[in-house]
Design a protein around this motif. Structure first.
Motif, PDB file in Angstrom:
ATOM      1  N   LEU A 132       0.828  -1.208   0.000  1.00 29.57           N
ATOM      2  CA  LEU A 132       0.000   0.000   0.000  1.00 29.57           C
ATOM      3  C   LEU A 132       0.861   1.257   0.000  1.00 29.57           C
ATOM      4  O   LEU A 132       0.550   2.242  -0.696  1.00 29.57           O
ATOM      5  CB  LEU A 132      -0.942  -0.008   1.203  1.00 29.57           C
ATOM      6  N   ASN A 133       1.933   1.240   0.786  1.00 28.44           N
ATOM      7  CA  ASN A 133       2.846   2.392   0.797  1.00 28.44           C
ATOM      8  C   ASN A 133       3.506   2.583  -0.570  1.00 28.44           C
ATOM      9  O   ASN A 133       3.628   3.720  -1.055  1.00 28.44           O
ATOM     10  CB  ASN A 133       3.916   2.202   1.867  1.00 28.44           C
ATOM     11  N   ASP A 134       3.903   1.475  -1.190  1.00 34.32           N
ATOM     12  CA  ASP A 134       4.512   1.568  -2.523  1.00 34.32           C
ATOM     13  C   ASP A 134       3.507   2.097  -3.544  1.00 34.32           C
ATOM     14  O   ASP A 134       3.872   2.880  -4.439  1.00 34.32           O
ATOM     15  CB  ASP A 134       5.031   0.196  -2.959  1.00 34.32           C
ATOM     16  N   ARG A 135       2.250   1.668  -3.417  1.00 32.06           N
ATOM     17  CA  ARG A 135       1.228   2.146  -4.360  1.00 32.06           C
ATOM     18  C   ARG A 135       0.998   3.652  -4.215  1.00 32.06           C
ATOM     19  O   ARG A 135       0.816   4.360  -5.214  1.00 32.06           O
ATOM     20  CB  ARG A 135      -0.079   1.389  -4.148  1.00 32.06           C
ATOM     21  N   THR A 136       1.019   4.123  -2.965  1.00 30.99           N
ATOM     22  CA  THR A 136       0.858   5.567  -2.744  1.00 30.99           C
ATOM     23  C   THR A 136       1.992   6.349  -3.385  1.00 30.99           C
ATOM     24  O   THR A 136       1.773   7.391  -4.024  1.00 30.99           O
ATOM     25  CB  THR A 136       0.808   5.860  -1.238  1.00 30.99           C
ATOM     26  N   VAL A 137       3.223   5.843  -3.257  1.00 33.21           N
ATOM     27  CA  VAL A 137       4.376   6.503  -3.863  1.00 33.21           C
ATOM     28  C   VAL A 137       4.246   6.533  -5.380  1.00 33.21           C
ATOM     29  O   VAL A 137       4.464   7.572  -6.039  1.00 33.21           O
ATOM     30  CB  VAL A 137       5.684   5.794  -3.440  1.00 33.21           C
ATOM     31  N   GLU A 138       3.875   5.405  -5.963  1.00 32.04           N
ATOM     32  CA  GLU A 138       3.740   5.332  -7.420  1.00 32.04           C
ATOM     33  C   GLU A 138       2.607   6.220  -7.918  1.00 32.04           C
ATOM     34  O   GLU A 138       2.712   6.852  -8.976  1.00 32.04           O
ATOM     35  CB  GLU A 138       3.504   3.880  -7.857  1.00 32.04           C
ATOM     36  N   THR A 139       1.510   6.290  -7.179  1.00 32.85           N
ATOM     37  CA  THR A 139       0.399   7.152  -7.574  1.00 32.85           C
ATOM     38  C   THR A 139       0.817   8.611  -7.578  1.00 32.85           C
ATOM     39  O   THR A 139       0.473   9.374  -8.505  1.00 32.85           O
ATOM     40  CB  THR A 139      -0.789   6.950  -6.621  1.00 32.85           C
ATOM     41  N   ASN A 140       1.562   9.032  -6.541  1.00 29.35           N
ATOM     42  CA  ASN A 140       2.039  10.412  -6.481  1.00 29.35           C
ATOM     43  C   ASN A 140       3.016  10.723  -7.611  1.00 29.35           C
ATOM     44  O   ASN A 140       2.973  11.811  -8.221  1.00 29.35           O
ATOM     45  CB  ASN A 140       2.688  10.682  -5.126  1.00 29.35           C
TER      46      ASN A 140
END
Length: 379
Positions: A172-180
């Motif tokens: 989930l943390n990685d997905r947030t980074v990629e989304t940003n």
């Protein structure tokens, strides 16, 4: 001649005194282990019938099966077989698990302490220096002085569930980074179409992996009838999803080492810290010195509960006007929600929306009965 006899008599008394001290009965014995990734620092402590503590140490052993065997051989030659040995260590992520399981399987009583409790005990000793040897001695002393609850290895399913919940949180943390990053590239004046395509592919992969981990969590719980049944008590709370409940259960290992609500709040970092001194009045806030994974997973359920949960919605609306920020009241809801989950898990009960009303009515009935008894006795 008389002086020689007197001297001999004195020597005999000293030898007798030394033998008596050596034969003194041991009341408790405790092994303190300071765990690091590579080594184990050891200190073996004894409490005799004169309530005097003695300690014995040895060179560090490696934190692997070879070192475990050396430790076990040393214990066999050093401990009193007539007195139970208590092994005390501090929870250190995953590095303590190997020695804890090894000694437990060989019949020793093991205690795995939370870092906060160990830190508070060390502060009470006014110990200013900090080394592995001193920490192991401090842990041994803790085992001699306090009554500590023994540790039992959690089930394989709970350990696997915890690992899956940690993996999901990382994804989930990685997905947030990629989304940003994707949003930043798309909004850039000189955006790169190929870079944007690669970010979208990575984001798609992360979403697929998150879905796979969640499905694995559901399959794991479905295969365990007891775990499935008890998890339904938690998901009966309006606003609590399967993933949220499974994460809390995984992080606490089924609340195995939790004995009361206060300890649970401290374990999750929801314990309240108040700082005041003289005319200084500090802010009251939670310590956050606990399991951050639990606090993270309870944020979204708490926002849902203040809208649809009859108990927590009323609790939130009562707190919100008295708080400077709505987030403070929301954190209080998270704490209450966590304690509610713990209560339902331990009592094996489903959520009852009218529990508070029934509890109040019961108290009112008891008060009315007491008043009637008082009136009858007076008349």
């Amino acid at each position: 001649m008389i002086e020689i006899e007197s001297s001999a008599s004195k020597d005999d008394k000293e030898n007798y005194s030394l033998k008596t001290e050596e034969m003194e009965k041991r009341l408790k014995q405790s092994l303190g282990i300071d765990v690091s990734k590579s080594n184990l620092s050891l200190s073996l402590g004894f409490l005799n019938e004169r309530l005097v503590k003695e300690f014995e140490s040895r060179p560090d052993v490696s934190n692997d099966i070879k070192g475990y065997k050396v430790l076990l051989k040393w214990l066999g030659a050093s401990v009193d077989p007539n007195v139970e040995l208590l092994v005390v260590m501090e929870a250190t992520g995953v590095y303590h698990q190997g020695i804890a399981h090894y000694l437990y399987e060989h019949g020793h009583s093991v205690c795995v302490m939370q870092s906060g409790r160990v830190k508070r005990y060390a502060q009470s000793l006014d110990q200013r220096s900090k080394t592995d040897a001193l920490d192991s001695r401090m842990l041994s002393m803790l085992g001699l002085e306090r009554n500590i609850r023994p540790w039992h290895p959690p089930s394989k399913e709970l350990q696997e569930l915890k690992g899956l919940s940690r993996e999901r949180g990382s994804l989930l943390n990685d997905r947030t980074v990629e989304t940003n990053r994707q949003g930043a590239i798309a909004s850039s004046v000189h955006s790169n179409a190929r870079a944007l395509k690669r970010h979208k592919a990575r984001l798609k992969l992360l979403n697929a992996q998150i879905a796979a981990v969640e499905e694995e969590m559901r399959s794991l719980i479905a295969d365990n009838e007891e775990l499935k049944r008890k998890l339904e008590y938690l998901t009966s709370i309006p606003g609590v999803s399967f993933v949220s409940a499974a994460t809390v259960i995984g992080e606490t290992l089924g609340f195995e080492s939790i004995v009361n609500a206060k300890q649970l709040a401290s374990y999750a970092g929801y314990d309240v810290v108040l700082r005041e001194s003289g005319n200084f009045k500090g802010k009251t806030r939670i310590s956050k010195k606990g399991n951050s994974h639990i606090r993270g997973v309870l944020h979204m359920p708490s926002m849902t509960c203040v809208r649809c949960n009859p108990t927590l919605k009323q609790f939130y609306n009562r707190l919100k006007p008295n708080k400077a920020k709505p987030l403070v009241a929301l954190v209080a809801v998270q704490r209450k929600l966590l304690i509610l989950m713990y209560t339902l898990w331990k009592n094996e009960r489903f959520y009852d929306a009218e529990f508070e009303i029934k509890k109040q009515q019961k108290h009112e009935a008891l008060a009315a009965r007491d008043n009637n008894l008082i009136n009858q006795s007076v008349s």
